[in-house]
Design a protein around this motif. Structure first.
Motif, PDB file in Angstrom:
ATOM      1  N   GLU A   1       0.836  -1.201   0.000  1.00 29.74           N
ATOM      2  CA  GLU A   1       0.000   0.000   0.000  1.00 29.74           C
ATOM      3  C   GLU A   1       0.872   1.253   0.000  1.00 29.74           C
ATOM      4  O   GLU A   1       0.605   2.219  -0.701  1.00 29.74           O
ATOM      5  CB  GLU A   1      -0.927  -0.002   1.222  1.00 29.74           C
TER       6      GLU A   1
ATOM      7  N   PHE B   1       3.934   1.565  -1.079  1.00 28.02           N
ATOM      8  CA  PHE B   1       4.598   1.747  -2.374  1.00 28.02           C
ATOM      9  C   PHE B   1       3.622   2.328  -3.397  1.00 28.02           C
ATOM     10  O   PHE B   1       3.980   3.195  -4.203  1.00 28.02           O
ATOM     11  CB  PHE B   1       5.178   0.420  -2.883  1.00 28.02           C
ATOM     12  N   TYR B   2       2.392   1.868  -3.338  1.00 30.76           N
ATOM     13  CA  TYR B   2       1.389   2.378  -4.275  1.00 30.76           C
ATOM     14  C   TYR B   2       1.233   3.893  -4.115  1.00 30.76           C
ATOM     15  O   TYR B   2       1.239   4.637  -5.097  1.00 30.76           O
ATOM     16  CB  TYR B   2       0.060   1.671  -4.028  1.00 30.76           C
ATOM     17  N   LEU B   3       1.141   4.343  -2.856  1.00 29.91           N
ATOM     18  CA  LEU B   3       0.997   5.779  -2.607  1.00 29.91           C
ATOM     19  C   LEU B   3       2.232   6.544  -3.076  1.00 29.91           C
ATOM     20  O   LEU B   3       2.137   7.593  -3.708  1.00 29.91           O
ATOM     21  CB  LEU B   3       0.766   6.035  -1.106  1.00 29.91           C
ATOM     22  N   ARG B   4       3.399   5.976  -2.768  1.00 35.58           N
ATOM     23  CA  ARG B   4       4.648   6.671  -3.128  1.00 35.58           C
ATOM     24  C   ARG B   4       4.822   6.727  -4.638  1.00 35.58           C
ATOM     25  O   ARG B   4       5.322   7.717  -5.176  1.00 35.58           O
ATOM     26  CB  ARG B   4       5.839   5.968  -2.483  1.00 35.58           C
ATOM     27  N   SER B   5       4.406   5.678  -5.319  1.00 29.68           N
ATOM     28  CA  SER B   5       4.576   5.661  -6.773  1.00 29.68           C
ATOM     29  C   SER B   5       3.720   6.733  -7.446  1.00 29.68           C
ATOM     30  O   SER B   5       3.903   7.030  -8.613  1.00 29.68           O
ATOM     31  CB  SER B   5       4.216   4.286  -7.334  1.00 29.68           C
ATOM     32  N   ARG B   6       2.760   7.289  -6.671  1.00 26.38           N
ATOM     33  CA  ARG B   6       1.933   8.362  -7.218  1.00 26.38           C
ATOM     34  C   ARG B   6       2.430   9.735  -6.789  1.00 26.38           C
ATOM     35  O   ARG B   6       1.757  10.739  -7.037  1.00 26.38           O
ATOM     36  CB  ARG B   6       0.474   8.181  -6.769  1.00 26.38           C
ATOM     37  N   GLY B   7       3.549   9.760  -6.049  1.00 27.21           N
ATOM     38  CA  GLY B   7       4.132  11.045  -5.690  1.00 27.21           C
ATOM     39  C   GLY B   7       3.894  11.464  -4.249  1.00 27.21           C
ATOM     40  O   GLY B   7       4.294  12.545  -3.841  1.00 27.21           O
ATOM     41  N   ILE B   8       3.238  10.598  -3.468  1.00 22.67           N
ATOM     42  CA  ILE B   8       3.003  10.928  -2.061  1.00 22.67           C
ATOM     43  C   ILE B   8       4.238  10.487  -1.271  1.00 22.67           C
ATOM     44  O   ILE B   8       4.686   9.340  -1.395  1.00 22.67           O
ATOM     45  CB  ILE B   8       1.729  10.230  -1.555  1.00 22.67           C
ATOM     46  N   SER B   9       4.802  11.385  -0.468  1.00 25.35           N
ATOM     47  CA  SER B   9       6.073  11.072   0.204  1.00 25.35           C
ATOM     48  C   SER B   9       5.888   9.934   1.206  1.00 25.35           C
ATOM     49  O   SER B   9       4.770   9.633   1.638  1.00 25.35           O
ATOM     50  CB  SER B   9       6.611  12.304   0.921  1.00 25.35           C
ATOM     51  N   LYS B  10       6.988   9.329   1.564  1.00 30.44           N
ATOM     52  CA  LYS B  10       6.943   8.188   2.477  1.00 30.44           C
ATOM     53  C   LYS B  10       6.260   8.570   3.795  1.00 30.44           C
ATOM     54  O   LYS B  10       5.374   7.864   4.286  1.00 30.44           O
ATOM     55  CB  LYS B  10       8.371   7.706   2.739  1.00 30.44           C
TER      56      LYS B  10
ATOM     57  N   GLU C   1       4.243  11.128   4.428  1.00 33.15           N
ATOM     58  CA  GLU C   1       2.839  11.456   4.187  1.00 33.15           C
ATOM     59  C   GLU C   1       2.020  10.174   3.979  1.00 33.15           C
ATOM     60  O   GLU C   1       0.911  10.039   4.484  1.00 33.15           O
ATOM     61  CB  GLU C   1       2.752  12.349   2.944  1.00 33.15           C
TER      62      GLU C   1
ATOM     63  N   LEU D   1      -1.096   8.698   6.140  1.00 33.69           N
ATOM     64  CA  LEU D   1      -2.363   8.415   5.471  1.00 33.69           C
ATOM     65  C   LEU D   1      -2.848   6.998   5.797  1.00 33.69           C
ATOM     66  O   LEU D   1      -4.026   6.777   6.078  1.00 33.69           O
ATOM     67  CB  LEU D   1      -2.147   8.578   3.964  1.00 33.69           C
ATOM     68  N   LEU D   2      -1.923   6.052   5.816  1.00 30.63           N
ATOM     69  CA  LEU D   2      -2.314   4.661   6.074  1.00 30.63           C
ATOM     70  C   LEU D   2      -2.707   4.446   7.533  1.00 30.63           C
ATOM     71  O   LEU D   2      -3.647   3.711   7.835  1.00 30.63           O
ATOM     72  CB  LEU D   2      -1.183   3.709   5.687  1.00 30.63           C
TER      73      LEU D   2
END
Lengths: 441, 251
Positions: free
Chosen positions: A388, A390-399, A401, A405-406
């Protein structure tokens, strides 16, 4: 201090509390208190040798002298704190250090279809109702801290709603601690009777006006009659140095819909016991919980759902977020008695560990004596899901952040179920800020 | 735009990539085909920055920067987008909040002001139409309870909103029926531009009927063994991967 010495001191505190007890308290309460005290003396404090108290060490309590006659420091409240959860609510009862404060409570605490009485005012007219609760086994059960509450209870409330009535506004019970120089222990008691087919939402919040050390030992008893719909929330935001041991006991009659949500965020040493007895058919019992702990705190939930009659449903979902050196305990008992055929019970406990040093003890405990039932349970302990993240980070959301979020998503699963807007929204805000303020290290 | 030089990579001590060389210029669409286990998805994931792979040799440059030194989010900020083979479900995080946070993170890197709620909504509306995505899905948690086709469409939709320089499609066609495949491909085609490049990873030639590539590469056992233009895909479809493997043996 030795335990014996401690019990001696407690006895003398008890005796003097009886002699200068509130004049409004009737004679018939004397034997109740005496019986409670004897029961406590016979059992003593729970110890870690007891299975239900294995991870919860109370020795810090009896090794320190708490006064059971707290002083309500009202003068400190020259400025009314509207930022304290519940203080804006019109229908609120405020207790300071275990004692009722009329000054801080809502001006109109008694909507026309409901009775909300401070316990000290209820004794004279409500002997029968109060006695029902005081004579109930819940007081005299295994947990000696309940007896301690009965022996020393300083104040509380009696709430009863007649048959068929429904109360739109949630009733807030605000327990505010203003820690004093000396160590104090608060023992409030709440008694709730919900008539047949009545509807009631209750919010019980435990907050600290300022930080400090104290011990709060509240007890809530509910009796819900046939078809009543009860939504109960408990928010625990005690001071980080405080000990909080709470007891909830609910007697549910047929066709009752009961939801109890425990939201436990504060305190240093925290124990929440929630016990429900499903005494009629067709009951729907939901227990939800969210607990968060960091530093060296301990948060312990012991829940019990006792299916005594057929065709009842229970759902239980508890989630925990544990960080740093904190410890969480979850013990979920589900009893299905011989008569409780067609029971449908589901229990889930999910824990998120955010640090290597955080600990969780989780134990589902199902005892089933009927054969035609469906019971499931599951417990998980884990870290944040890497896929999850990695999915967020691959969209540009920092680690960072993405982690926030999770964690937020994990918590909001419970917070999102809160039906009262005036509770859910500030809690969403606070929990989110909590994560933003560096909860994640 | 992208230059992969002699890339070797391991996962759990198994060597998957054994010297991949690939150069992609602006505006080009490159298809990477190959049998199962040849390393196609590994290559896509390494480009996006997924952890768990060990690059033992070689380099990857993206617009002159050493890509392998960047975190996944830093790659996204620079315009790399991976459309996942298996999009992850994230209960509790709404699609809207997720996508807005992502977009504004990228905009911040580009030194553009964050989009406000209204502009964001307008953008979402426009791009959702592109892949015929039901807008009510935006209020649901990320991919939570989406059908297989909805998940893949959501990937392309996100790509449209985030507007990357390099889109990497990892087996986007897998699990899609012919109608969904056409919708997804139309979405991708609408995003093609002289400034934007694509890597289309696929096992089957089928997808390439809809997204017509400029170049086709065949990856076998961790190496690109054959490269050509779009006709190569048809030959592969006809003759099978064993044909390439045999050719490889001859070399």
């Amino acid at each position: 201090m030795q335990k014996e010495e401690y019990l001696d001191r407690l006895r003398s505190q008890f005796d003097s509390s009886l002699s200068d007890r509130d004049v409004t308290e009737p004679e018939w309460m004397l034997p109740v208190r005496e019986r409670a005290m004897r029961n406590f003396e016979a059992k003593g404090f729970p110890t870690t040798r007891m299975e239900d108290w294995r991870y919860f060490n109370l020795s810090s309590l009896w090794q320190r002298s708490y006064s059971f006659d707290p002083i309500p420091n009202f003068n400190e409240l020259a400025v009314k704190r509207n930022d304290i959860l519940g203080m804006n609510s019109a229908c609120r009862l405020v207790f300071v250090n275990g004692r009722f404060s009329r000054e801080l409570s809502g001006k109109n605490i008694t909507p026309r279809n409901l009775s909300v009485l401070p316990l000290t005012e209820a004794y004279s007219s409500q002997k029968e109702r109060i006695s029902f609760f005081m004579d109930n086994n819940a007081v005299w059960g295994e947990n000696s801290l309940r007896s301690l509450n009965a022996a020393f209870m300083q104040d509380g409330a009696l709430i009863f709603i007649p048959d068929g009535e429904s109360v739109e506004e949630p009733i807030w019970l605000v327990f505010m601690a203003i820690p004093a120089e000396r160590l104090e222990s608060y023992q409030p008691r709440i008694l709730i009777e919900a008539g047949e087919n009545s509807r009631l939402t209750l919010i019980e919040s435990h907050v600290a006006y300022k930080s400090g050390e104290y011990w709060s030992n509240p007890m809530v008893q509910l009796r819900a009659k046939q078809g009543a719909v009860i939504d109960h929330y408990k928010v625990q935001m005690e001071s980080p140095q405080a000990t909080h041991t709470s007891h909830y006991h609910a007697l549910l009659d047929r066709d009752v819909q009961f939801t109890a949500t425990s939201l436990s965020f504060g305190g240093g040493l925290v124990r929440n016991d929630i016990q429900t007895e499903l005494q009629g058919e067709g009951i729907e019992c939901t227990l939800n919980g969210l607990y968060m702990a960091d530093e060296r705190r301990l948060v312990d939930h012991h829940t019990s759902i006792d299916h005594q009659m057929p065709r009842c449903v229970s759902h239980e979902l508890y989630k925990g977020i544990i960080n740093e050196h904190a410890t969480a305990v979850f013990n979920g008992k589900v009893y299905v008695r011989e008569d409780a055929q067609k029971t449908d019970a589901k229990q889930t406990n999910q824990n998120l560990l955010l640090s290597e040093d955080a600990t969780v003890y989780t134990k589902p405990q199902l005892e089933i004596f009927a054969d035609d039932v469906r019971c499931t349970h599951g417990a998980t302990v884990g870290q944040l899901n890497e896929e999850e993240l990695f999915y967020l980070r691959s969209r540009g959301i920092s680690k960072e952040e993405g982690k926030k979020l999770l964690i937020w998503a994990f918590a909001s699963d419970i917070i999102g179920r809160i039906k009262v807007d005036t509770l859910r929204e500030p809690l969403q805000e606070r929990v989110f800020q909590h994560f933003n303020a560096g909860y994640i290290k | 735009m992208l230059e992969i030089k002699n890339l070797h990579a391991k996962i759990d001590n198994n060597e998957i990539l054994k010297g991949v060389n690939l150069r992609i210029n602006k505006g080009e669409v490159h298809a990477i085909m190959g049998p199962n286990g040849s390393g196609k998805s590994t290559l896509a994931n390494i480009l996006a920055g997924r952890e768990g792979y060990e690059v033992t040799e070689g380099e990857v440059f993206f617009n002159g920067e050493n890509l392998l030194e960047l975190s996944p989010e830093e790659r996204a900020w620079r315009g790399i987008f991976l459309a996942f083979q298996y999009p992850v479900e994230i209960p509790g995080v709404s699609n809207t909040y997720f996508l807005k946070t992502a977009l504004n993170s990228i905009r911040k890197y580009r030194e553009e002001p964050p989009l406000d709620a209204l502009d964001f909504l307008a953008l979402v509306k426009e791009k959702a139409r592109l892949v015929e995505l039901d807008q009510t899905l935006m209020n649901r948690p990320v991919n939570d309870g989406f059908s297989g086709g909805e998940k893949k469409r959501n990937e392309i939709f996100q790509m449209a909103v985030l507007s990357p320089n390099l889109g990497i499609l990892d087996e986007t066609d897998s699990g899609l029926d012919i109608d969904a495949l056409r919708i997804v491909a139309n979405g991708v085609n609408a995003l093609r531009s002289p400034e934007r490049s694509f890597i289309v990873v696929t096992h089957y030639q089928r997808l390439l009927n809809y997204i017509v590539p400029d170049f086709v590469h065949v990856l076998v056992d961790g190496r690109i063994v054959m490269s050509g233009e779009k006709d190569l895909a048809f030959q592969l479809e006809e003759k099978g991967y064993s044909w390439v493997e045999n050719q490889d043996a001859l070399v």
